[in-house]
Design an enzyme around this catalytic site. Structure first.
Site, PDB file in Angstrom:
ATOM      1  N   GLU A 180      31.603  42.302  29.713  1.00  0.00           N
ATOM      2  CA  GLU A 180      30.976  43.468  30.343  1.00  0.00           C
ATOM      3  C   GLU A 180      31.712  44.752  30.000  1.00  0.00           C
ATOM      4  OE1 GLU A 180      30.732  43.197  34.598  1.00  0.00           O
ATOM      5  OE2 GLU A 180      29.293  44.855  34.720  1.00  0.00           O
TER       6      GLU A 180
ATOM      7  N   LYS B  73      32.530  41.070  43.832  1.00  0.00           N
ATOM      8  CA  LYS B  73      32.246  40.845  42.398  1.00  0.00           C
ATOM      9  C   LYS B  73      33.035  41.839  41.562  1.00  0.00           C
ATOM     10  CE  LYS B  73      29.908  41.431  38.329  1.00  0.00           C
ATOM     11  NZ  LYS B  73      30.053  42.544  37.328  1.00  0.00           N
TER      12      LYS B  73
ATOM     13  N   ASP C 259      41.415  27.818  35.329  1.00  0.00           N
ATOM     14  CA  ASP C 259      40.111  27.357  35.801  1.00  0.00           C
ATOM     15  C   ASP C 259      39.490  28.451  36.663  1.00  0.00           C
ATOM     16  OD1 ASP C 259      39.008  24.218  37.285  1.00  0.00           O
ATOM     17  OD2 ASP C 259      38.032  26.182  37.230  1.00  0.00           O
TER      18      ASP C 259
ATOM     19  N   HIS D 173      30.073  53.826  33.582  1.00  0.00           N
ATOM     20  CA  HIS D 173      29.718  52.496  33.060  1.00  0.00           C
ATOM     21  C   HIS D 173      28.760  52.616  31.882  1.00  0.00           C
ATOM     22  CE1 HIS D 173      28.802  48.168  33.264  1.00  0.00           C
ATOM     23  NE2 HIS D 173      27.521  48.507  33.112  1.00  0.00           N
TER      24      HIS D 173
HETATM   25  C1  LIG Z   1      34.645  54.142  33.304  1.00  0.00           C
HETATM   26  C2  LIG Z   1      35.702  54.985  33.991  1.00  0.00           C
HETATM   27  C3  LIG Z   1      37.087  54.375  33.752  1.00  0.00           C
HETATM   28  C4  LIG Z   1      35.717  56.391  33.452  1.00  0.00           C
HETATM   29  O1  LIG Z   1      36.538  57.141  34.350  1.00  0.00           O
HETATM   30  P1  LIG Z   1      37.015  58.603  33.984  1.00  0.00           P
HETATM   31  O2  LIG Z   1      37.713  59.172  35.168  1.00  0.00           O
HETATM   32  O3  LIG Z   1      35.880  59.385  33.394  1.00  0.00           O
HETATM   33  O4  LIG Z   1      38.056  58.255  32.831  1.00  0.00           O
HETATM   34  P2  LIG Z   1      39.125  59.198  32.201  1.00  0.00           P
HETATM   35  O5  LIG Z   1      38.636  59.547  30.826  1.00  0.00           O
HETATM   36  O6  LIG Z   1      39.553  60.286  33.136  1.00  0.00           O
HETATM   37  O7  LIG Z   1      40.377  58.171  32.062  1.00  0.00           O
HETATM   38  C5  LIG Z   1      41.037  57.714  33.220  1.00  0.00           C
HETATM   39  C6  LIG Z   1      41.638  56.383  32.871  1.00  0.00           C
HETATM   40  O8  LIG Z   1      40.617  55.409  32.792  1.00  0.00           O
HETATM   41  C7  LIG Z   1      40.896  54.546  31.708  1.00  0.00           C
HETATM   42  N1  LIG Z   1      39.812  54.695  30.730  1.00  0.00           N
HETATM   43  C8  LIG Z   1      38.853  55.615  30.729  1.00  0.00           C
HETATM   44  N2  LIG Z   1      38.005  55.433  29.677  1.00  0.00           N
HETATM   45  C9  LIG Z   1      38.474  54.341  29.022  1.00  0.00           C
HETATM   46  C10 LIG Z   1      38.048  53.627  27.867  1.00  0.00           C
HETATM   47  N3  LIG Z   1      36.974  53.980  27.183  1.00  0.00           N
HETATM   48  N4  LIG Z   1      38.776  52.567  27.470  1.00  0.00           N
HETATM   49  C11 LIG Z   1      39.871  52.186  28.154  1.00  0.00           C
HETATM   50  N5  LIG Z   1      40.345  52.820  29.249  1.00  0.00           N
HETATM   51  C12 LIG Z   1      39.636  53.871  29.679  1.00  0.00           C
HETATM   52  C13 LIG Z   1      42.209  54.980  31.093  1.00  0.00           C
HETATM   53  O9  LIG Z   1      43.271  54.242  31.646  1.00  0.00           O
HETATM   54  C14 LIG Z   1      42.294  56.406  31.525  1.00  0.00           C
HETATM   55  O10 LIG Z   1      43.633  56.826  31.718  1.00  0.00           O
HETATM   56  P3  LIG Z   1      44.591  57.033  30.437  1.00  0.00           P
HETATM   57  O11 LIG Z   1      45.012  55.657  30.011  1.00  0.00           O
HETATM   58  O12 LIG Z   1      43.742  57.747  29.403  1.00  0.00           O
HETATM   59  O13 LIG Z   1      45.726  57.869  30.950  1.00  0.00           O
HETATM   60  C15 LIG Z   1      35.408  55.079  35.517  1.00  0.00           C
HETATM   61  O14 LIG Z   1      34.130  55.662  35.697  1.00  0.00           O
HETATM   62  C16 LIG Z   1      35.471  53.744  36.210  1.00  0.00           C
HETATM   63  O15 LIG Z   1      36.553  53.190  36.418  1.00  0.00           O
HETATM   64  N6  LIG Z   1      34.291  53.224  36.607  1.00  0.00           N
HETATM   65  C17 LIG Z   1      34.208  51.898  37.250  1.00  0.00           C
HETATM   66  C18 LIG Z   1      33.543  50.993  36.246  1.00  0.00           C
HETATM   67  C19 LIG Z   1      33.465  49.584  36.733  1.00  0.00           C
HETATM   68  O16 LIG Z   1      33.853  49.248  37.826  1.00  0.00           O
HETATM   69  N7  LIG Z   1      32.925  48.760  35.847  1.00  0.00           N
HETATM   70  C20 LIG Z   1      32.674  47.382  36.136  1.00  0.00           C
HETATM   71  C21 LIG Z   1      31.181  47.097  35.960  1.00  0.00           C
HETATM   72  S1  LIG Z   1      30.278  47.692  37.359  1.00  0.00           S
HETATM   73  C22 LIG Z   1      30.624  46.358  38.441  1.00  0.00           C
HETATM   74  O17 LIG Z   1      30.347  45.219  38.125  1.00  0.00           O
HETATM   75  C23 LIG Z   1      31.501  46.606  39.606  1.00  0.00           C
HETATM   76  C24 LIG Z   1      30.834  47.205  40.834  1.00  0.00           C
HETATM   77  C25 LIG Z   1      30.693  48.684  40.642  1.00  0.00           C
HETATM   78  O18 LIG Z   1      29.542  46.684  41.048  1.00  0.00           O
HETATM   79  C26 LIG Z   1      31.755  46.832  41.988  1.00  0.00           C
HETATM   80  C27 LIG Z   1      31.310  47.377  43.325  1.00  0.00           C
HETATM   81  O19 LIG Z   1      30.096  47.507  43.523  1.00  0.00           O
HETATM   82  O20 LIG Z   1      32.221  47.608  44.135  1.00  0.00           O
HETATM   83  N1  LIG Z   2      38.306  21.316  41.759  1.00  0.00           N
HETATM   84  C1  LIG Z   2      39.191  21.740  40.867  1.00  0.00           C
HETATM   85  O1  LIG Z   2      39.650  22.876  40.878  1.00  0.00           O
HETATM   86  C2  LIG Z   2      39.643  20.789  39.795  1.00  0.00           C
HETATM   87  C3  LIG Z   2      40.363  21.282  38.717  1.00  0.00           C
HETATM   88  N2  LIG Z   2      40.807  20.418  37.732  1.00  0.00           N
HETATM   89  C4  LIG Z   2      41.547  20.841  36.564  1.00  0.00           C
HETATM   90  O2  LIG Z   2      42.923  20.513  36.794  1.00  0.00           O
HETATM   91  C5  LIG Z   2      43.721  21.283  35.876  1.00  0.00           C
HETATM   92  C6  LIG Z   2      44.945  21.784  36.584  1.00  0.00           C
HETATM   93  O3  LIG Z   2      45.581  20.661  37.148  1.00  0.00           O
HETATM   94  P1  LIG Z   2      47.147  20.461  36.829  1.00  0.00           P
HETATM   95  O4  LIG Z   2      47.645  19.347  37.665  1.00  0.00           O
HETATM   96  O5  LIG Z   2      47.828  21.770  36.881  1.00  0.00           O
HETATM   97  O6  LIG Z   2      47.028  20.008  35.328  1.00  0.00           O
HETATM   98  P2  LIG Z   2      48.019  19.242  34.369  1.00  0.00           P
HETATM   99  O7  LIG Z   2      48.130  17.845  34.790  1.00  0.00           O
HETATM  100  O8  LIG Z   2      47.478  19.559  33.027  1.00  0.00           O
HETATM  101  O9  LIG Z   2      49.436  19.998  34.511  1.00  0.00           O
HETATM  102  C7  LIG Z   2      50.348  19.672  35.499  1.00  0.00           C
HETATM  103  C8  LIG Z   2      51.562  19.074  34.796  1.00  0.00           C
HETATM  104  O10 LIG Z   2      52.302  20.094  34.180  1.00  0.00           O
HETATM  105  C9  LIG Z   2      53.669  19.642  34.053  1.00  0.00           C
HETATM  106  N3  LIG Z   2      54.596  20.720  34.318  1.00  0.00           N
HETATM  107  C10 LIG Z   2      55.474  21.234  33.446  1.00  0.00           C
HETATM  108  N4  LIG Z   2      56.164  22.236  33.994  1.00  0.00           N
HETATM  109  C11 LIG Z   2      55.738  22.360  35.277  1.00  0.00           C
HETATM  110  C12 LIG Z   2      56.076  23.240  36.341  1.00  0.00           C
HETATM  111  N5  LIG Z   2      57.003  24.208  36.219  1.00  0.00           N
HETATM  112  N6  LIG Z   2      55.417  23.103  37.519  1.00  0.00           N
HETATM  113  C13 LIG Z   2      54.470  22.152  37.671  1.00  0.00           C
HETATM  114  N7  LIG Z   2      54.092  21.267  36.682  1.00  0.00           N
HETATM  115  C14 LIG Z   2      54.722  21.386  35.495  1.00  0.00           C
HETATM  116  C15 LIG Z   2      53.811  18.471  35.004  1.00  0.00           C
HETATM  117  O11 LIG Z   2      53.844  17.325  34.211  1.00  0.00           O
HETATM  118  P3  LIG Z   2      55.067  16.302  34.402  1.00  0.00           P
HETATM  119  O12 LIG Z   2      54.984  15.961  35.848  1.00  0.00           O
HETATM  120  O13 LIG Z   2      54.721  15.189  33.470  1.00  0.00           O
HETATM  121  O14 LIG Z   2      56.306  17.061  34.059  1.00  0.00           O
HETATM  122  C16 LIG Z   2      52.514  18.445  35.774  1.00  0.00           C
HETATM  123  O15 LIG Z   2      52.085  17.143  36.074  1.00  0.00           O
HETATM  124  C17 LIG Z   2      42.859  22.404  35.392  1.00  0.00           C
HETATM  125  O16 LIG Z   2      42.507  22.165  34.043  1.00  0.00           O
HETATM  126  C18 LIG Z   2      41.606  22.298  36.268  1.00  0.00           C
HETATM  127  O17 LIG Z   2      40.449  22.734  35.550  1.00  0.00           O
HETATM  128  C19 LIG Z   2      40.596  19.071  37.815  1.00  0.00           C
HETATM  129  C20 LIG Z   2      39.882  18.566  38.884  1.00  0.00           C
HETATM  130  C21 LIG Z   2      39.301  19.378  39.905  1.00  0.00           C
END
Ligand SMILES: CC(C)(COP(=O)([O-])OP(=O)([O-])OC[C@H]1O[C@@H](n2cnc3c(N)ncnc32)[C@H](O)[C@@H]1OP(=O)([O-])[O-])[C@@H](O)C(=O)NCCC(=O)NCCSC(=O)C[C@@](C)(O)CC(=O)[O-]
Ligand SMILES: NC(=O)C1=CN([C@@H]2O[C@H](COP(=O)(O)OP(=O)(O)OC[C@H]3O[C@@H](n4cnc5c(N)ncnc54)[C@H](OP(=O)(O)O)[C@@H]3O)[C@@H](O)[C@H]2O)C=CC1
Length: 422
Positions: A77, A255, A271, A368
């Site tokens: 997006e 969202k 995940d 946007h």
């Molecule tokens: C679009 C802006 C950022 C413009 O905003 P602006 O104030 O016109 O931007 P600006 O030109 O003044 O720049 C400000 C900063 O924005 C960033 N920025 C600005 N332009 C860019 C660009 N092209 N690429 C990368 N970064 C950008 C950048 O960090 C910049 O600072 P800088 O780094 O320059 O010092 C602003 O209008 C905004 O943040 N809008 C919100 C947009 C958004 O939320 N989009 C998600 C999709 S809509 C949605 O799904 C969410 C929603 C809205 O439904 C959630 C809700 O309902 O609550």
């Molecule tokens: N409903 C849900 O959300 C479900 C999600 N999943 C899936 O499960 C996965 C995540 O499960 P997860 O158990 O993390 O997967 P993994 O089994 O892939 O990883 C866990 C393993 O990582 C190792 N490990 C190494 N370093 C660390 C550390 N610092 N801390 C903890 N573990 C470490 C351990 O192995 P060792 O003990 O051998 O050292 C541990 O068993 C995701 O892919 C997810 O999509 C699966 C089922 C349902």
């Protein structure tokens, strides 16, 4: 589609050949499939066809707990990454974001069909230590990273109870680990109690995997056109209050938060379905679905707070299997799952701030759609070299004509001009 029976037992080549027999794929389609083929992915999922590429960008300006991060975000997006960077920049002017995880414990349930609830409760009371020992024996290495914290007895209804296991899963998301433990406890229950276990599975509810992030935004960072920073701050706080009482607004409010969080969760091989399930069930935990963040005007500026579960890990799952995920951990430079939660909550707060500021000032479309026009141009068939020209031409049109039909017309005109050698 009889040809698809046993599809998963076919070789890759045979699966692809079968696919082309049942769906109309052009040589160009097959070339796309071939170009994105990655043998590693074939070991991750079933009936593997090819990799599906999504754009990845880097959000800037994010300061969490005094450290500045460059945040990889995978999202289709437009304006999401701009918004995350924008919100982070405003929070950075207030000193950045403070975040901490209240706890990092994954829970799961063994759900039992109970014909004698009290008998199970008595057994549980006497066997609690043994149950925890069974869980630990199912995954003894967990003690290197965390450990079995507790087990609780819950009455679900007159016919079902659950044993709820609490496990510190270290730096992993922990689902696989916990599920192994739960299945071992289920076997113990059936062997010792003779009660039929309905299922054993982790819970995505995430109420013990919660992180809080807060930040302050100076009024000067919020000023927009004729609107003073304090006016914008008041409107943002009001927008968050509406999301707290009106589920139809809360759904979009959240969202917007998950736009940022999901993009980082995907970029780090986590995940995202688990994260989404945890966030939205948490938002409804008190019976009414509410916004996950709050904003309030203070003397020092606009104070924001977000609190939600974010069940992610920095090891395990696909985190270090997907090659770009491994690169993204290099870009992020995080050292623990706790730090990951803090960064993700910070991204969610920044994303929310930018969205709300846009909504209560210019409206979402101004920012946007300026970025969305590039998508329109590409959808209309503009080449990367033509995108900016099409976007500029679209911007010269009245707002209601800045649409796909006009984008197609502009691209067609450009192709004609190129053909005529203009
Ligand atoms: C679009 C802006 C950022 C413009 O905003 P602006 O104030 O016109 O931007 P600006 O030109 O003044 O720049 C400000 C900063 O924005 C960033 N920025 C600005 N332009 C860019 C660009 N092209 N690429 C990368 N970064 C950008 C950048 O960090 C910049 O600072 P800088 O780094 O320059 O010092 C602003 O209008 C905004 O943040 N809008 C919100 C947009 C958004 O939320 N989009 C998600 C999709 S809509 C949605 O799904 C969410 C929603 C809205 O439904 C959630 C809700 O309902 O609550
Ligand atoms: N409903 C849900 O959300 C479900 C999600 N999943 C899936 O499960 C996965 C995540 O499960 P997860 O158990 O993390 O997967 P993994 O089994 O892939 O990883 C866990 C393993 O990582 C190792 N490990 C190494 N370093 C660390 C550390 N610092 N801390 C903890 N573990 C470490 C351990 O192995 P060792 O003990 O051998 O050292 C541990 O068993 C995701 O892919 C997810 O999509 C699966 C089922 C349902």
């Amino acid at each position: 589609m009889e040809k698809l029976h046993g599809f998963h037992r076919k070789s890759y080549a045979d699966r692809l050949a079968t696919l082309t027999e049942v769906v109309p794929l052009s040589p160009a389609d097959l070339d796309v499939i071939n170009r994105h083929y990655n043998a590693v992915s074939g070991d991750l999922i079933e009936n593997y066809l090819t990799d599906y590429g999504l754009p990845e960008g880097i959000a800037t300006n994010l300061v969490v707990n005094g450290r500045e991060y460059l945040v990889p975000m995978v999202v289709e997006e437009p304006s999401v990454i701009a918004a995350a960077s924008n919100g982070a920049a405003m929070l950075k002017r207030g000193g950045g974001i403070t975040a901490h995880a209240e706890s990092r414990v994954l829970t799961g349930e063994v759900i039992i069909k109970a014909d004698n609830v009290l008998a199970i409760q008595d057994w549980f009371t006497n066997q609690k230590a043994a149950i925890m020992e069974t869980a630990l024996r199912a995954h003894p290495s967990i003690t290197k990273y965390g450990g079995v914290q507790d087990v609780e007895f819950n009455i679900i209804d007159e016919a079902h109870v659950s044993l709820e296991l609490f496990v510190d899963v270290g730096d992993a998301m922990g689902a696989n680990t916990l599920n192994s433990m739960l299945e071992a406890v289920a076997e113990q229950i059936e062997a010792e109690l003779g009660q039929p276990v309905l299922m054993s599975i982790l819970s995505n509810f995430g109420d013990h995997n919660v992180v809080i992030a807060t930040g302050m935004v100076p009024f000067a960072a919020l000023q927009r056109g004729e609107l003073s920073g304090e006016t914008v701050a008041t409107r943002i706080a009001e927008a968050a209050d509406v999301a707290n009482i009106y589920p139809k607004r809360a759904a979009t409010h959240n969202k917007g938060i998950m736009n940022g969080i999901d993009a980082v969760v995907v970029a780090t091989g986590n995940d995202w379905r688990a994260v989404e399930s945890a966030a939205h069930s948490f938002a409804a935990r008190k019976g009414t679905y509410k916004g996950l963040s709050k904003w309030r005007v203070t003397d020092g500026g606009l104070e924001g707070r977000i609190r939600l579960p974010i069940p992610t890990g920095i090891v395990g799952g696909a985190t270090h299997v997907l090659e770009m995920s491994k690169v993204n951990y290099q870009i992020l430079g995080i050292q623990s799952a706790l730090e990951m939660m803090n960064v993700l909550a910070g991204v969610g707060l920044a994303q929310n701030l930018a969205a709300l500021k846009a909504l209560v000032t210019d409206g979402i479309q101004q920012g946007h759609m300026r970025l969305q026009l590039k998508s329109l141009a590409l959808t209309a068939g503009a080449t990367p070299a033509q995108v900016n020209q099409v976007v500029s031409a679209l911007q010269r049109l009245p707002k209601h004509e800045q649409d796909l039909a006009h984008a197609h017309q502009l691209v067609a005109n450009m192709k004609e001009d190129d053909t005529d050698g203009k």
